[in-house]
Design a protein around this motif. Structure first.
Motif, PDB file in Angstrom:
ATOM      1  N   HIS A   1      32.075 -46.238  17.392  1.00  0.00           N
ATOM      2  CA  HIS A   1      30.742 -46.340  16.797  1.00  0.00           C
ATOM      3  C   HIS A   1      29.689 -45.593  17.627  1.00  0.00           C
ATOM      4  O   HIS A   1      28.613 -45.276  17.126  1.00  0.00           O
ATOM      5  CB  HIS A   1      30.384 -47.828  16.681  1.00  0.00           C
TER       6      HIS A   1
ATOM      7  N   HIS B   1      17.095 -48.192  15.755  1.00  0.00           N
ATOM      8  CA  HIS B   1      18.439 -48.526  16.227  1.00  0.00           C
ATOM      9  C   HIS B   1      19.059 -47.405  17.063  1.00  0.00           C
ATOM     10  O   HIS B   1      19.933 -47.655  17.899  1.00  0.00           O
ATOM     11  CB  HIS B   1      19.329 -48.879  15.026  1.00  0.00           C
TER      12      HIS B   1
ATOM     13  N   HIS C   1      23.372 -54.629  10.683  1.00  0.00           N
ATOM     14  CA  HIS C   1      23.698 -53.424  11.458  1.00  0.00           C
ATOM     15  C   HIS C   1      23.888 -52.224  10.512  1.00  0.00           C
ATOM     16  O   HIS C   1      23.379 -51.134  10.750  1.00  0.00           O
ATOM     17  CB  HIS C   1      24.954 -53.699  12.291  1.00  0.00           C
TER      18      HIS C   1
ATOM     19  N   HIS D   1      21.632 -48.595   9.970  1.00  0.00           N
ATOM     20  CA  HIS D   1      22.194 -47.238   9.929  1.00  0.00           C
ATOM     21  C   HIS D   1      21.890 -46.540   8.615  1.00  0.00           C
ATOM     22  O   HIS D   1      22.061 -45.325   8.508  1.00  0.00           O
ATOM     23  CB  HIS D   1      23.717 -47.279  10.117  1.00  0.00           C
TER      24      HIS D   1
ATOM     25  N   HIS E   1      22.022 -46.122  20.450  1.00  0.00           N
ATOM     26  CA  HIS E   1      23.044 -45.068  20.385  1.00  0.00           C
ATOM     27  C   HIS E   1      22.747 -43.880  21.303  1.00  0.00           C
ATOM     28  O   HIS E   1      23.615 -43.048  21.517  1.00  0.00           O
ATOM     29  CB  HIS E   1      23.186 -44.560  18.948  1.00  0.00           C
TER      30      HIS E   1
HETATM   31 ZN   LIG Z   1      24.897 -48.944  15.473  1.00  0.00          ZN
END
Ligand SMILES: [Zn+2]
Ligand SMILES: [Zn+2]
Length: 281
Positions: free
Chosen positions: A204, A120, A107, A111, A124
């Motif tokens: 997050h 990813h 993960h 990022h 988000h």
């Molecule tokens: Zn994330």
């Protein structure tokens, strides 16, 4: 035991998914944490359509799931734990821990590497945060993370039970920690020593890159505390904070066709770790 699991992996995983999804959806109706910004039918239809498409894709591409790969490694004596066997229970616990830290690191990598962030960020870009956000990932990210998981399993050689526990756990905690659910602050404080809670993971999903690059854990909250990526609460507070990213803020971006194209459109801005001023602070 492991042979039995290989035959029953699909109903166990599907059953757990349906049961936990229903429980979280009911909890969200009974005690929501925030008012949703967008209309639920639109978001849910598109998020769940992506889940179905991903499941079909994974089944079509990969003949074996994680449990099958663990069985394959065991048959051929591949992986550390098949070469240096531990007592069964110890091997199961250790394997779940190793798989969990691997997912944390993966993960973090999604990022950090701008190209991977492009994939990813579909997760988000959801403008709200609820149980369906927990399963909303771009198909290319799903395929890449499956390949990484298989590589970890081949190197580790976990018991098939550990692979199944991990898959069910990851799916369950992902739906739990994306829940738009209210729980007493005292319970949240206690619970987040054991598992990533919705309030912990919501940080997050903040639009602020300093918060987006925090709380990478999905199951166990320990890795964020250990590696210094933990943030307890969002600066603006849970009610006032903005969910999502700077890019893709129009409601039409919640549609499946737009989600599928988001990796290839718009810049990455300040989100990739190292690019944002103060991301690591
Ligand atoms: Zn994330
Ligand atoms: Zn998330």
């Amino acid at each position: 035991m492991d042979a039995f699991l290989l035959g029953h992996e699909v109903p166990v995983r599907l059953g757990a998914f349906v049961a936990i999804f229903a429980a979280m959806a009911a909890w969200e109706l009974a005690a929501p944490r925030r008012a949703l910004r967008e209309r639920k039918p639109v978001r849910w239809t598109n998020n769940l359509a992506l889940v179905v498409a991903n499941s079909v894709l994974v089944r079509a591409i990969f003949p074996l799931a994680a449990v099958g790969v663990a069985g394959f490694a065991a048959e051929r004596g591949m992986g550390v734990l098949n070469i240096f066997p531990l007592p069964y229970a110890a091997a199961v616990v250790l394997s779940v821990l190793v798989l969990d830290v691997a997912i944390y690191l993966q993960h973090l990598m999604f990022h950090a590497v701008p190209l991977l962030w492009r994939l990813h960020r579909v997760h988000h870009a959801d403008l709200d945060f609820d149980v369906t956000t927990g399963a909303r990932f771009h198909p290319l990210e799903i395929v890449l993370s499956m390949l990484i998981k298989f590589a970890v399993i081949l190197a580790l050689g976990p018991p098939a039970l550990a692979a199944l526990i991990f898959e069910v756990l990851l799916n369950a905690t992902s739906m739990f920690n994306h829940g738009n659910v209210r729980m007493p602050a005292r319970i949240d404080r206690l619970l987040r020593w054991l598992v990533v809670t919705p309030d912990m993971h919501r940080v997050h999903h903040s639009i602020d890159p300093r918060e987006t690059n925090r709380n990478f854990g999905f199951n166990l909250p320990w890795w964020d505390r250990l590696f210094g990526t933990y943030r307890a609460q969002p600066r603006a507070g849970h009610d006032a904070m903005t969910i999502g990213i700077e890019q893709f803020r129009a409601p039409r971006e919640l549609r499946l066709d737009r989600m599928l194209l988001q990796p290839f459109r718009a810049d990455t801005g300040a989100y990739p770790i190292g690019r944002s001023r103060g991301a690591a602070r």
